[in-house]
Design an enzyme around this catalytic site. Structure first.
Site, mmCIF file in Angstrom:
data_model
loop_
_atom_site.group_PDB
_atom_site.id
_atom_site.type_symbol
_atom_site.label_atom_id
_atom_site.label_comp_id
_atom_site.label_asym_id
_atom_site.label_seq_id
_atom_site.Cartn_x
_atom_site.Cartn_y
_atom_site.Cartn_z
ATOM 1 N N ASP A 175 0.852 -1.174 0.000
ATOM 2 C CA ASP A 175 0.000 0.000 0.000
ATOM 3 C C ASP A 175 0.898 1.237 0.000
ATOM 4 O O ASP A 175 2.054 1.178 0.431
ATOM 5 C CB ASP A 175 -0.894 -0.022 1.248
ATOM 6 C CG ASP A 175 -1.918 1.096 1.247
ATOM 7 O OD1 ASP A 175 -2.357 1.495 0.159
ATOM 8 O OD2 ASP A 175 -2.266 1.581 2.342
ATOM 9 N N ASP A 184 -3.839 -1.339 5.407
ATOM 10 C CA ASP A 184 -4.309 -0.807 6.681
ATOM 11 C C ASP A 184 -5.819 -0.657 6.751
ATOM 12 O O ASP A 184 -6.370 -0.388 7.805
ATOM 13 C CB ASP A 184 -3.650 0.546 6.971
ATOM 14 C CG ASP A 184 -3.947 1.583 5.886
ATOM 15 O OD1 ASP A 184 -4.649 1.243 4.912
ATOM 16 O OD2 ASP A 184 -3.475 2.728 6.019
ATOM 17 N N ASP A 216 -8.406 -3.608 2.280
ATOM 18 C CA ASP A 216 -7.238 -4.475 2.122
ATOM 19 C C ASP A 216 -7.463 -5.875 2.692
ATOM 20 O O ASP A 216 -6.676 -6.792 2.417
ATOM 21 C CB ASP A 216 -6.014 -3.856 2.832
ATOM 22 C CG ASP A 216 -5.634 -2.511 2.255
ATOM 23 O OD1 ASP A 216 -5.563 -2.401 1.026
ATOM 24 O OD2 ASP A 216 -5.420 -1.565 3.038
#
Length: 917
Positions: free
Chosen positions: A328, A655, A659
């Site tokens: 990410d 996070d 996800d």
């Protein structure tokens, strides 16, 4: 939510849902819809019961064989053997059970995120109800600080902004509108007229019509994906399963051979069973599951010191096998703090802003000019405007600094602090005061405030989109003076030329373009002096004839240490891929800056492009894609699956709620410990306590070292097993079935668990090999026995078994007692393993490894030798193990002879360079 509500007008949404914006739903209609749609809650799959979990552990082939051995030992009168094997089974089962008992609870975390109460319009009145009672068609009131209780179509937005980062990955709060959108193929992050369950309202108010509840919401869709996403076994778990099955086949094969030979010689069934038990116990490294767990636990402890917390021990080694890290962007590769990176003042000067995060430390560094920022009237005036035309608040608590409010506005306040302007001081003791505010809205694309300065004069402070501010401008401040500007126009057939300030416009537009190419979010600031009459005018009139002061380029910058970490991954053969919900331009710029994009061949692919690809096409391009931008949870899951299909060992960081499915599917899910949602943490295998990408690289190093040390341990343990099996088979084949076995089951257990287990355990803290981070990653299907390790285990095991057999055979032929001969064989195998441990700790030869670099190993060898001698020479040891004390001459001879397999074979390998020796 299957219907594309964002393309519907407010009127058609109201009509399609059969509701009313003035009255909402009636009580009767609510009951019908509750029966039709059910409760506004996320469904949770039932987990395994404690008994089911416990029973599951007995499916391990090693446990099954040991269990059979314990039962046979009990019924044949070998009670001590049965108890010892039973204790080993209990220990291994309990360890495995405890690991699985701490299974993920992602669904529960999703449920916890839902809003407990909501305000809806029912029967024409606003009422507070539990969120679970909301139904499609309800009119929901939206206020600052709310957590949305369902998916809604926004029908009224008053400066409404919603933080959707956890759901979409968008780093900035999204400004909402009630207007219908024409494009029906846009992602969640671009659906400006929608609000989604579990997201938080950061500012403004509004109304929304509920279009999805429970599992029909976007977060419900994610929950469904999580429930149906198969958790893959880690590469280490697959390797351990392969070892277990291989050992089971070997054990059954050896027992079968013994049964055939025994029946051929007419042996009684009881003796055949005793021999079978001995061989099955000898073939299985009973301490393997326990020692592997201990080694992983030690690695976990070391990783915590590096800010990485492993939830599943198997995940630690998996990191060492990682071939691609899908990371990410926001908060992992970047600092998750919007900052002013570049600045441009109206005199044409460019500045670079140094410093990190919310700290006031840092400065405006001049680029291609030597001006101090405090000598630039335009920049200082611009920072005053940026600070006062701002709804964010700068907070300093001791050594800690933070910003409350919109991150972009907060970046302006922090930048002003770096130039010595403190917002609080300006408003409290600096003589500035805010007279009236005109907040930002999407139509004007700007915000302004009327300010009273220390001299009692009034001016309008304005900030907004650079093109809008330019359109409303009448001049630039240059070196403290206002230079008038009037755009070129056409009156009738006559062209009216612009004045010389046109060059300033060109420079201003060039600065905007330069900032855009660096993926900086750009804001312009300006001001207008106000008269007393101006104070009575509407703000739309006041926001004309503005004097431009400058521009600010804002972004969430990369973490300083990330570039080196990405380079380390590259050198180690680990590819880093950015997967983000952010815009492609922003993501690509950061990826180039930190080294994820290294050449023109590295592709940037967007979510809309992914929608046009089938899985086969995605798999084909994956090796060349460096950045996936503007992606959805489904996209992330598809990307991870494509990497795995390409035989990659994929790590996934994240996070947010969006996800979670990919974290669950990846070979190792890495969740953020600081900014991560509870859903992400529950779905991940590893938690980064500092949200730092460089911590992953440290964990990769640790994982590789653990894998090396596990291979060393497995080599040591299985070599002992081969030695134990071979000495029994040699005696059975060459001395006949009527001769006593060289080793009893209890002697074998002692060698496996104590004399061999203790030193092998010390291999778990062996120093890393010099080329650890220079090797290419291991392939997913690469076994523990790769690089000729299996061949070395067999050759050295047979050599040790042969030495033990020779000692046993000599003692029997010398007319010594069976117990004495067994003790000779036992001592020979113990010392063979203690010599071999020093060769097991290297992948070259023991002659290239300093034996004193692992003091724990030296201590374990000394302890193991002492305990084994206690078994031979103490009364308790002789009673339990049926041993006899060896003479000094025999003991010394055994000790020296035991070194021959290791020294001879290692010397042969050193001289000939033959890898399989």
């Amino acid at each position: 939510m299957t219907k594309k509500w964002f393309t519907e007008t407010v009127a058609s949404t109201v009509s399609n849902l059969g509701t009313s914006t003035e009255n909402g739903l009636s009580s009767e209609e609510v009951k019908k819809r509750q029966e039709q749609f059910g409760s506004n809650e996320l469904q949770e799959q039932a987990g395994k019961s404690v008994l089911e979990l416990l029973a599951h552990q007995f499916k391990n082939p090693l446990i099954f064989i040991l269990g059979v051995g314990a039962i046979v030992s009990f019924f044949t009168g070998h009670l001590i053997d049965a108890v010892a094997i039973g204790v080993i089974i209990v220990i291994n089962v309990l360890i495995a059970f405890w690991q699985e008992f701490k299974a993920q609870k992602g669904m529960e975390a999703l449920r916890d995120m839902a809003a407990p109460m909501a305000q809806v319009r029912r029967n024409g009145e606003w009422v507070d109800i539990p969120a679970r009672e909301i139904v499609p068609g309800d009119v929901l009131k939206i206020s600052t600080g709310d957590i949305l209780a369902a998916d809604v179509r926004i029908i009224e937005a008053n400066r409404l902004s919603i933080d959707e980062a956890a759901l979409t990955g968008e780093s900035e709060p999204v400004d909402k509108t009630s207007d219908a959108l024409e494009d029906g193929n846009i992602g969640l992050g671009d659906q400006k007229n929608m609000g989604f369950m579990t997201t938080m309202v950061t500012s403004g108010t509004g109304l929304g019509i509920v279009v999805g509840t429970g599992m029909q919401t976007e977060v419900g869709h994610i929950a469904d994906m999580m429930a149906n996403t198969e958790e893959t076994k880690t590469p280490m778990q697959e390797r351990m399963d392969l070892i277990a099955k291989s050992l089971m086949i070997v054990a059954l094969g050896v027992v079968a051979v013994v049964c055939v030979i025994g029946l051929y010689h007419g042996m009684p069934w009881l003796e055949i069973l005793n021999t079978g038990i001995s061989l099955s116990v000898a073939a299985i490294p009973e301490g393997l599951p326990t020692v592997v767990t201990i080694v992983l636990t030690m690695g976990s402890t070391r990783m915590v010191k590096s800010n990485a917390l492993a939830k599943q021990l198997a995940a630690i080694e998996t990191l060492g096998s990682t071939t691609v890290i899908c990371s990410d962007k926001t908060g992992t590769l970047t600092q998750n703090q919007m900052q002013v990176m570049k600045a441009y003042d109206a005199s044409g000067r460019n500045w670079e802003v140094s410093g990190k995060g919310f700290s006031p430390e840092g400065e405006f560094k001049p680029l291609a000019h030597g001006t101090d920022v405090k000598d630039s009237p335009e920049m200082m005036k611009g920072l005053v405007v940026a600070t006062l035309c701002n709804d964010s608040e700068y907070i300093q608590d001791g050594d800690k600094s933070s910003v409350r409010g919109n991150p972009t506005e907060g970046a302006l306040i922090v930048a002003a602090a770096k130039a010595g302007l403190q917002q609080a001081e300006m408003l409290s003791t600096g003589g500035y005061s805010i007279v009236e505010k005109f907040p930002f809205d999407s139509a004007r694309k700007m915000a302004s405030v009327i300010v009273k300065d220390p001299q009692g004069k009034h001016f309008l402070a304005i900030k907004g989109a650079p093109d809008v501010v330019l359109r409303n401008a009448s001049g630039f401040m240059v070196n403290g003076d206002v230079v008038a500007y009037q755009p070129a126009t056409t009156e009738g057939n006559l062209a009216v030329a612009a004045n010389p300030a046109e060059e300033m416009v060109a420079n201003y537009e060039a600065a905007i373009q330069d900032f855009a190419e660096q993926a900086l979010r750009t804001l312009a600031v300006g001001f207008r002096e106000l008269s007393e009459d101006d104070l009575k005018r509407d703000h739309t009139e006041l926001e004309q004839d503005v004097t431009i002061l400058g521009l600010y380029g804002i972004m969430d910058p990369p973490r300083p240490e990330v570039r080196a970490a990405v380079d380390s991954c590259y050198d180690a053969g680990v590819r880093t891929v950015m997967i983000t919900g952010d815009h492609a331009l922003t993501a690509a710029a950061i990826a180039r800056d930190i080294g994820i994009i290294r050449s023109e061949e590295d592709l940037v692919v967007t979510g809309s492009q992914l929608d046009d690809m089938d899985d086969e096409e995605l798999r084909r391009i994956c090796p060349n894609v460096a950045v996936f931008a503007r992606v959805t949870p489904e996209h992330k899951l598809r990307i991870v699956q494509a990497q795995q299909y390409n035989n990659e060992v994929a790590a996934m960081t994240g996070d947010g709620v969006n996800d979670a499915p990919a974290l669950r599917r990846a070979d190792i899910g890495v969740a953020m410990g600081i900014t991560g949602t509870s859903v992400a943490k529950d779905s991940g295998d590893l938690i980064l306590l500092d949200d730092n990408f460089s911590t992953i690289v440290k964990a990769v190093r640790q994982g590789r070292q653990i894998f090396d040390n596990l291979r060393k341990f497995i080599r040591q343990a299985l070599t002992a097993n081969v030695g134990e099996v071979s000495v029994i088979l040699f005696a059975f084949l060459f001395m006949g079935p009527e001769v006593a076995l060289p080793l009893t089951p209890l002697m074998i257990l002692w060698i496996n668990l104590v004399s061999d287990g203790l030193p092998a355990l010390a291999l778990g803290v062996d120093p890393e090999e010099k080329d650890l981070m220079e090797r290419k990653p291991r392939k997913r299907n690469e076994s523990f026995f790769s690089d000729h390790l299996g061949t070395r285990i067999i050759i050295r095991g047979l050599a040790q078994g042969g030495m033990s057999f020779l000692a046993f055979n000599w003692a029997m032929n010398a007319g010594l007692s069976a117990n004495y001969a067994q003790t000779m064989a036992f001592a020979m195998l113990v010392f063979c393993q203690l010599w071999h441990i020093f060769d097991s700790r290297t992948f070259s030869t023991l002659f290239r490894k300093n034996p004193f670099t692992n003091k724990s190993l030296l201590g374990a060898v000394a302890l193991s030798a002492s305990l084994s001698l206690g078994v031979i020479y103490t009364g308790v040891g002789q009673f339990i193990f049926s041993t006899e004390g060896l003479s000094a001459g025999h003991l010394i001879t055994v000790f020296l002879a035991a070194s021959l397999p290791t020294l001879v074979l290692s010397g042969l390998k050193e001289v000939t360079k033959i890898k399989f020796v």
